[in-house]
Design a protein around this motif. Structure first.
Motif, PDB file in Angstrom:
ATOM      1  N   ARG A   1       0.838  -1.187   0.000  1.00 16.24           N
ATOM      2  CA  ARG A   1       0.000   0.000   0.000  1.00 16.24           C
ATOM      3  C   ARG A   1       0.883   1.252   0.000  1.00 16.24           C
ATOM      4  O   ARG A   1       0.608   2.219  -0.704  1.00 16.24           O
ATOM      5  CB  ARG A   1      -0.901  -0.007   1.239  1.00 16.24           C
ATOM      6  N   THR A   2       1.960   1.181   0.779  1.00 13.05           N
ATOM      7  CA  THR A   2       2.891   2.305   0.837  1.00 13.05           C
ATOM      8  C   THR A   2       3.480   2.573  -0.535  1.00 13.05           C
ATOM      9  O   THR A   2       3.545   3.712  -0.977  1.00 13.05           O
ATOM     10  CB  THR A   2       4.033   1.989   1.819  1.00 13.05           C
TER      11      THR A   2
ATOM     12  N   ARG B   1      11.984   4.848  14.385  1.00 10.00           N
ATOM     13  CA  ARG B   1      11.349   5.724  13.400  1.00 10.00           C
ATOM     14  C   ARG B   1       9.832   5.745  13.523  1.00 10.00           C
ATOM     15  O   ARG B   1       9.187   6.708  13.123  1.00 10.00           O
ATOM     16  CB  ARG B   1      11.763   5.307  11.985  1.00 10.00           C
TER      17      ARG B   1
ATOM     18  N   PHE C   1       1.154   4.165  -2.804  1.00 12.72           N
ATOM     19  CA  PHE C   1       0.926   5.551  -2.422  1.00 12.72           C
ATOM     20  C   PHE C   1       2.087   6.440  -2.863  1.00 12.72           C
ATOM     21  O   PHE C   1       1.883   7.569  -3.283  1.00 12.72           O
ATOM     22  CB  PHE C   1       0.720   5.648  -0.916  1.00 12.72           C
ATOM     23  N   ILE C   2       3.290   5.910  -2.784  1.00 13.36           N
ATOM     24  CA  ILE C   2       4.447   6.695  -3.243  1.00 13.36           C
ATOM     25  C   ILE C   2       4.339   6.933  -4.745  1.00 13.36           C
ATOM     26  O   ILE C   2       4.564   8.034  -5.234  1.00 13.36           O
ATOM     27  CB  ILE C   2       5.769   5.977  -2.910  1.00 13.36           C
TER      28      ILE C   2
ATOM     29  N   PHE D   1      -0.104  11.898   2.820  1.00 10.07           N
ATOM     30  CA  PHE D   1       1.078  11.137   2.435  1.00 10.07           C
ATOM     31  C   PHE D   1       1.821  10.630   3.670  1.00 10.07           C
ATOM     32  O   PHE D   1       2.121   9.441   3.781  1.00 10.07           O
ATOM     33  CB  PHE D   1       2.004  11.990   1.576  1.00 10.07           C
TER      34      PHE D   1
ATOM     35  N   ILE E   1       9.467   4.074   5.916  1.00  6.80           N
ATOM     36  CA  ILE E   1       9.558   3.621   4.523  1.00  6.80           C
ATOM     37  C   ILE E   1      10.886   2.922   4.324  1.00  6.80           C
ATOM     38  O   ILE E   1      11.927   3.431   4.730  1.00  6.80           O
ATOM     39  CB  ILE E   1       9.522   4.821   3.548  1.00  6.80           C
TER      40      ILE E   1
ATOM     41  N   THR F   1      -0.070   7.902   5.517  1.00  4.51           N
ATOM     42  CA  THR F   1      -0.006   6.605   4.847  1.00  4.51           C
ATOM     43  C   THR F   1       1.355   5.951   5.022  1.00  4.51           C
ATOM     44  O   THR F   1       1.467   4.750   5.247  1.00  4.51           O
ATOM     45  CB  THR F   1      -0.280   6.767   3.346  1.00  4.51           C
ATOM     46  N   VAL F   2       2.381   6.776   4.913  1.00  2.03           N
ATOM     47  CA  VAL F   2       3.735   6.271   5.036  1.00  2.03           C
ATOM     48  C   VAL F   2       3.948   5.618   6.398  1.00  2.03           C
ATOM     49  O   VAL F   2       4.672   4.638   6.530  1.00  2.03           O
ATOM     50  CB  VAL F   2       4.705   7.445   4.805  1.00  2.03           C
TER      51      VAL F   2
END
Lengths: 372, 303
Positions: free
Chosen positions: A2-3, B75, A6-7, B99, A218, B102-103
């Motif tokens: 999903r990440t 993190r 989204f990126i 953003f 991330i 979501t990240v």
């Protein structure tokens, strides 16, 4: 996952929001294709000729008229002074001087041998080579006519003669555009892929957003994949777009399977994007990235076989060229489009690209982990 | 267990010692301030705490997690606001927030409570591009983005630099509320007045910690007697004060000069006459309370 999606979504959002970027992606390729394909031609038209005719005989006039009648030549000067003609060449107004000496016809009749001098401007050796080729072929033609005039049909028949006939395979009309369009298309997607990907990550470094990204969970690999996927998609789209233009405007042949083109294209772009990523890990500003990218682009393009034939390069250069991904993809494009090659035919080139893809992406990700 | 423990931390860049043997700890839900001039090592320290760079020596833990070994877990727990605005200028306020949510594997709706106070102020501009916001609004957005995943530790590097006085005050109000929500906040600032708003402050210079204590205690340690001197021509006043016998330091402080004397019983009259003799007018001399800035200046002279 999903990440990642989204990126990718975010990247597309940014690309399409960037008003300077859209024309680069969609307009520039069309313009380039139109300009380059029509301009980058080796066909010689209107070679400027200066005629120095010291003989002023029937034969010399006949010879000159052959040049005047040819579509390749334009007689711009007729003079009796070789120095005057040379002066024009010095000024760059004349490409070829045809020097017919006094007694040209007399010698031809009495001694069966006469000489003509061609002086060719060889500043550009490619043009000079072609000019001399054309000049000689016209002279041979002239010779044949002389024989027809002077010899009886019986004598003509007695002469042994080899006739040459050419049939050009894969490009029967020797259409220059057919040859250029596939190559230039490769060039276009390369520029788009390499420059955009090389500059994108550097840009995040430059404006500091990478700092914020790096403190998030991330994963680096996600970030890279998310950055490169949009350019991969855009460049493939560009390829399809360029092929359509090639078909519609230049009517290039598409003999082979287009899926083969896109399969190789996908692998090829993966190589190019990895190189772009590698560049962006070793540079800190968009300027540096541009310069490094340009350096590679120029070497890749000039050695790609687009403008000069690879077979005529010296052996060591051909060995180096095996590291040039552009060369493989241009070959594949031409083979599939013009010849209709199958996967088996292109497989050596294809697998070379695959090896490149694995090597370059591995190197890029490894470097990226190390620096960031 | 303290939220942050730093033990003998050191980091150098080629020949420059950015951090030189630093140790401190920050308690849970503490508002901890770092005060120091530019280049004193604040950002380097923060970059180590946020796992962006690794230290040369020493250890640091956040919530008991090591910044080198457990960086991935850390993190998820921290919110970081770099000194430079580093959100996407070409994305809108809303898009930026989404953003980052979501990240971090969450959604804006899920943690909206936490950022409501801050975000509601910029929500009217949520369609605007982040790059087009004013300085104060940018900071609010950056703070919202740093908070959207509900971090337990918030690390802010000079969050109010370049922000107007009113917005600065508002910003600190918000920090206090976040602190009351149980969030540990570490903040760096070059503004001395902001230091007094922290629970504890650390004075840092040339990579060394010079003092750590509560703002009121820092002030208490000020050793000299301090006067505030005013005159019409402040510039010559500063110069003239420096040449007055017995003067320890002279600093401009707003409209007045802060003068310190090493001896306790200074005669104000003597100073007044001296200044009159130098041709000054509108002279006002009054004893002054030392503030953080005075203390910091004093510490800088000592080292």
């Amino acid at each position: 996952m999903r990440t990642l999606l989204f990126i990718i979504q975010k990247e597309f959002l940014q690309i399409f929001r960037n008003k300077g970027m859209l024309p680069i992606i969609f307009v520039v390729p069309i313009v380039q294709l139109l300009i380059l394909v029509n301009a980058a031609t080796f066909e010689m038209k209107s070679i400027r000729v200066s005629v120095v005719d010291m003989d002023l005989s029937t034969s010399s006039r006949k010879l000159i008229s052959k040049y005047e009648g040819s579509p390749f030549y334009k007689v711009v000067q007729t003079t009796f002074s070789y120095d005057e003609a040379m002066d024009q060449m010095q000024k760059g107004k004349v490409d070829v001087i045809i020097n017919i000496p006094n007694g040209f016809e007399r010698k031809l009749v009495r001694e069966n041998l006469s000489k003509v001098q061609f002086v060719i401007n060889a500043i550009n050796q490619a043009v000079a080579g072609l000019s001399s080729g054309y000049c000689t072929s016209i002279l041979i033609d002239f010779n044949r006519e002389l024989m027809q005039d002077w010899l009886s049909p019986a004598q003509m028949a007695g002469l042994k003669n080899i006739q040459t006939d050419f049939s050009y395979w894969y490009n029967p009309k020797l259409n220059y555009k057919t040859y250029m369009v596939p190559g230039i298309l490769v060039l276009l997607v390369t520029i788009i892929g390499l420059l955009l990907s090389g500059m994108n990550i550097v840009r995040e470094k430059e404006i500091g957003t990478i700092e914020q990204i790096n403190v998030t969970p991330i994963r680096k690999i996600q970030f890279i994949a998310g950055k490169l996927a949009p350019f991969w998609i855009i460049a493939l789209f560009e390829l399809a777009f360029g092929l359509s233009i090639g078909k519609l405007l230049f009517d290039i042949p598409m003999v082979g399977n287009l899926w083969l083109i896109f399969l190789s294209g996908g692998v090829y772009l993966f190589v190019i994007l990895s190189i772009g990523l590698l560049v962006s890990t070793v540079t800190n500003t968009q300027q540096q990235s541009m310069l490094v990218t340009f350096f590679f682009l120029v070497v890749f393009i000039l050695m790609s076989g687009l403008f000069t034939s690879i077979e005529s390069m010296p052996g060591w250069a051909q060995q180096i060229d095996r590291l040039n991904p552009l060369m493989y993809f241009i070959k594949i494009m031409r083979m599939v489009l013009l010849k209709g090659s199958t996967f088996a035919d292109i497989s050596p080139h294809f697998w070379s690209l695959v090896v490149f893809a694995i090597m370059m992406s591995g190197l890029a990700v490894w470097r990226y982990r190390k620096v960031a | 267990m303290p939220a942050i423990v730093v033990d003998h931390l050191a980091k150098h860049f080629s020949t420059v010692k950015a951090l030189d043997d630093i140790s401190f700890s920050v308690g849970k839900a503490e508002l901890f301030g770092f005060i120091g001039p530019d280049g004193s090592g604040k950002t380097t320290l923060f970059r180590i705490l946020t796992t962006l760079i690794v230290p040369d020596m020493g250890t640091a833990t956040v919530n008991g997690l090591d910044v080198v070994k457990d960086y991935r877990k850390i993190r998820k727990d921290i919110g970081y606001m770099p000194g430079r605005f580093s959100l996407y200028a070409d994305l809108s306020v809303e898009e930026n927030l989404n953003f980052y949510a979501t990240v971090f594997g969450t959604t804006v709706a899920e943690n909206y409570e936490l950022i409501r106070d801050i975000y509601s102020q910029i929500e009217p501009f949520k369609k605007r591009k982040a790059g087009k916001l004013s300085g104060g609004m940018k900071q609010k957005l950056a703070l919202s983005c740093a908070l959207i995943h509900k971090p337990s530790v918030l690390i802010l590097d000079e969050p109010t630099t370049g922000v107007d006085a009113v917005s600065r005050l508002e910003f600190w109000e918000m920090l206090k509320r976040l602190k009351n929500n149980g969030i540990t906040i570490v903040v760096a600032t070059p503004y001395m007045d902001e230091a007094s708003l922290c629970d504890r402050v650390a004075l840092i210079q040339d990579g060394k910690l010079m003092a750590i204590s509560t703002p009121s205690e820092v002030i208490k340690t000020y050793p000299w007697s301090l006067f505030s001197v005013k005159a019409d021509d402040i510039f010559t006043l500063l110069n003239d004060l420096k040449s007055f016998p017995g003067v320890h330091t002279v600093f401009a402080f707003g409209q007045a000069a802060h003068v310190s004397f090493k001896e306790r019983n200074m005669d104000e009259k003597l100073l007044s006459e001296y200044l009159l003799g130098k041709g000054h007018s509108g002279i006002k001399i009054s004893p002054a309370e030392a503030n953080i800035e005075d203390c910091f200046m004093e510490l800088m002279i000592k080292t």
